[in-house]
Design a protein around this motif. Structure first.
Motif, PDB file in Angstrom:
ATOM      1  N   PRO A 194       0.828  -1.212   0.000  1.00 64.81           N
ATOM      2  CA  PRO A 194       0.000   0.000   0.000  1.00 64.81           C
ATOM      3  C   PRO A 194       0.862   1.262   0.000  1.00 64.81           C
ATOM      4  N   GLY A 195       0.476   2.236  -0.811  1.00 67.77           N
ATOM      5  CA  GLY A 195       1.179   3.510  -0.874  1.00 67.77           C
ATOM      6  C   GLY A 195       2.345   3.544  -1.841  1.00 67.77           C
ATOM      7  N   LEU A 196       2.836   2.385  -2.253  1.00 67.11           N
ATOM      8  CA  LEU A 196       3.998   2.372  -3.126  1.00 67.11           C
ATOM      9  C   LEU A 196       3.702   2.976  -4.497  1.00 67.11           C
ATOM     10  N   MET A 197       2.564   2.649  -5.071  1.00 65.47           N
ATOM     11  CA  MET A 197       2.255   3.179  -6.402  1.00 65.47           C
ATOM     12  C   MET A 197       2.054   4.687  -6.371  1.00 65.47           C
ATOM     13  N   ALA A 198       1.568   5.209  -5.266  1.00 67.28           N
ATOM     14  CA  ALA A 198       1.450   6.659  -5.123  1.00 67.28           C
ATOM     15  C   ALA A 198       2.847   7.283  -5.167  1.00 67.28           C
ATOM     16  N   SER A 199       3.810   6.639  -4.510  1.00 65.33           N
ATOM     17  CA  SER A 199       5.193   7.122  -4.545  1.00 65.33           C
ATOM     18  C   SER A 199       5.762   7.017  -5.953  1.00 65.33           C
ATOM     19  N   GLN A 200       5.450   5.914  -6.647  1.00 63.24           N
ATOM     20  CA  GLN A 200       5.920   5.765  -8.025  1.00 63.24           C
ATOM     21  C   GLN A 200       5.324   6.847  -8.924  1.00 63.24           C
ATOM     22  N   ALA A 201       4.041   7.138  -8.735  1.00 64.22           N
ATOM     23  CA  ALA A 201       3.387   8.160  -9.550  1.00 64.22           C
ATOM     24  C   ALA A 201       4.032   9.524  -9.324  1.00 64.22           C
ATOM     25  N   LYS A 202       4.305   9.833  -8.091  1.00 63.22           N
ATOM     26  CA  LYS A 202       4.948  11.121  -7.773  1.00 63.22           C
ATOM     27  C   LYS A 202       6.322  11.203  -8.421  1.00 63.22           C
ATOM     28  N   LEU A 203       7.094  10.141  -8.321  1.00 56.48           N
ATOM     29  CA  LEU A 203       8.422  10.104  -8.931  1.00 56.48           C
ATOM     30  C   LEU A 203       8.314  10.184 -10.464  1.00 56.48           C
ATOM     31  N   ALA A 204       7.367   9.470 -11.026  1.00 52.99           N
ATOM     32  CA  ALA A 204       7.188   9.483 -12.486  1.00 52.99           C
ATOM     33  C   ALA A 204       6.861  10.889 -12.979  1.00 52.99           C
ATOM     34  N   ARG A 205       5.947  11.570 -12.279  1.00 55.54           N
ATOM     35  CA  ARG A 205       5.591  12.937 -12.684  1.00 55.54           C
ATOM     36  C   ARG A 205       6.797  13.866 -12.625  1.00 55.54           C
ATOM     37  N   MET A 206       7.682  13.671 -11.634  1.00 58.60           N
ATOM     38  CA  MET A 206       8.889  14.502 -11.526  1.00 58.60           C
ATOM     39  C   MET A 206       9.760  14.364 -12.773  1.00 58.60           C
ATOM     40  N   TYR A 207       9.687  13.229 -13.443  1.00 54.46           N
ATOM     41  CA  TYR A 207      10.502  12.970 -14.627  1.00 54.46           C
ATOM     42  C   TYR A 207       9.705  13.063 -15.925  1.00 54.46           C
ATOM     43  N   GLY A 208       8.520  13.675 -15.865  1.00 57.34           N
ATOM     44  CA  GLY A 208       7.751  13.949 -17.069  1.00 57.34           C
ATOM     45  C   GLY A 208       6.873  12.814 -17.575  1.00 57.34           C
ATOM     46  N   ILE A 209       6.698  11.764 -16.794  1.00 54.40           N
ATOM     47  CA  ILE A 209       5.825  10.668 -17.196  1.00 54.40           C
ATOM     48  C   ILE A 209       4.409  11.001 -16.737  1.00 54.40           C
ATOM     49  N   SER A 210       3.452  10.923 -17.650  1.00 59.47           N
ATOM     50  CA  SER A 210       2.094  11.353 -17.322  1.00 59.47           C
ATOM     51  C   SER A 210       1.098  10.208 -17.200  1.00 59.47           C
ATOM     52  N   ALA A 211       1.501   8.974 -17.538  1.00 58.82           N
ATOM     53  CA  ALA A 211       0.571   7.845 -17.441  1.00 58.82           C
ATOM     54  C   ALA A 211       1.352   6.546 -17.271  1.00 58.82           C
ATOM     55  N   PHE A 212       0.719   5.590 -16.614  1.00 56.51           N
ATOM     56  CA  PHE A 212       1.254   4.230 -16.499  1.00 56.51           C
ATOM     57  C   PHE A 212       0.496   3.329 -17.466  1.00 56.51           C
ATOM     58  N   CYS A 213       1.154   2.297 -17.932  1.00 57.63           N
ATOM     59  CA  CYS A 213       0.516   1.288 -18.766  1.00 57.63           C
ATOM     60  C   CYS A 213       0.699  -0.059 -18.076  1.00 57.63           C
ATOM     61  N   PHE A 214      -0.415  -0.720 -17.797  1.00 59.82           N
ATOM     62  CA  PHE A 214      -0.395  -2.010 -17.113  1.00 59.82           C
ATOM     63  C   PHE A 214      -0.664  -3.124 -18.121  1.00 59.82           C
ATOM     64  N   HIS A 215       0.152  -4.160 -18.087  1.00 63.77           N
ATOM     65  CA  HIS A 215      -0.181  -5.358 -18.856  1.00 63.77           C
ATOM     66  C   HIS A 215      -1.426  -5.979 -18.234  1.00 63.77           C
ATOM     67  N   TYR A 216      -2.326  -6.409 -19.091  1.00 68.69           N
ATOM     68  CA  TYR A 216      -3.577  -7.033 -18.666  1.00 68.69           C
ATOM     69  C   TYR A 216      -3.543  -8.477 -19.163  1.00 68.69           C
ATOM     70  N   TYR A 217      -3.449  -9.405 -18.216  1.00 68.51           N
ATOM     71  CA  TYR A 217      -3.344 -10.825 -18.541  1.00 68.51           C
ATOM     72  C   TYR A 217      -4.687 -11.514 -18.294  1.00 68.51           C
ATOM     73  N   TRP A 218      -5.176 -12.216 -19.295  1.00 74.98           N
ATOM     74  CA  TRP A 218      -6.461 -12.915 -19.234  1.00 74.98           C
ATOM     75  C   TRP A 218      -6.296 -14.230 -19.988  1.00 74.98           C
TER      76      TRP A 218
END
Length: 168
Positions: A14-38
């Motif tokens: 819990p909370g890790l992805m929020a930290s990743q999002a904050k770090l990503a935004r600092m480096y100009g990344i505006s979206a994450f892409c998740f692999h969807y396995y089905w």
């Protein structure tokens, strides 16, 4: 080399992805892409994606990349050894898109011109499924779906950027 600012981590913490999002935004990344396995109704590696979806405090757009290929031992040269196979039946395609809609309905889901973005790992296999999903769901969710004509991975045969069904 050792990991940077986030150290060693587990994406289900819990909370890790929020930290990743904050770090990503600092480096100009505006979206994450998740692999969807089905795999015929069985989801794999879904916990990070579902954790992201349930944590509305994460201020980051996201999209899905439908990994619609068999899982094989390609990483060690055994590409013909199938670990988990895809079904690719009409019924399964309807079910996979019905499941994806809950992600696309999230206000953070990445859109271009108002249409949800869906990457498809094996685009030519996915085109027929996308058309079926659009027809069978019939609720407008997939009508304006933005889907790149190709994605690439190491060792893959590349599809032409104008592959049928691509819109971006």
């Amino acid at each position: 080399r050792l990991p940077g600012e986030l150290g060693f981590y587990d994406l289900t913490t819990p909370g890790l992805m929020a930290s990743q999002a904050k770090l990503a935004r600092m480096y100009g990344i505006s979206a994450f892409c998740f692999h969807y396995y089905w795999f015929a109704g069985k989801r794999l590696l879904e916990r990070p994606l579902d954790g992201f979806l349930s944590d509305r405090s994460i201020d980051m757009e996201f999209c899905l990349c439908w990994a619609n290929e068999n899982w094989t031992r390609r990483w060690d040269g055994e590409g013909d050894h199938v670990l988990i196979g895809q079904d690719h039946s009409r019924e399964d395609h309807v079910r996979v898109f019905a499941d994806m809609i809950r992600y696309m309905d999230d206000p953070r889901y990445l859109r271009l011109g108002g249409a949800p973005v869906l990457l498809v790992l094996a685009a030519l296999t996915g085109v027929a499924a996308l058309e079926l999903g659009r027809v069978r769901l019939g609720d407008g969710h997939l009508d304006d779906l933005v889907r790149p004509a190709r994605t690439e991975r190491l060792g893959a045969q590349r599809e032409h950027p104008g592959a049928p069904g691509g819109s971006a």
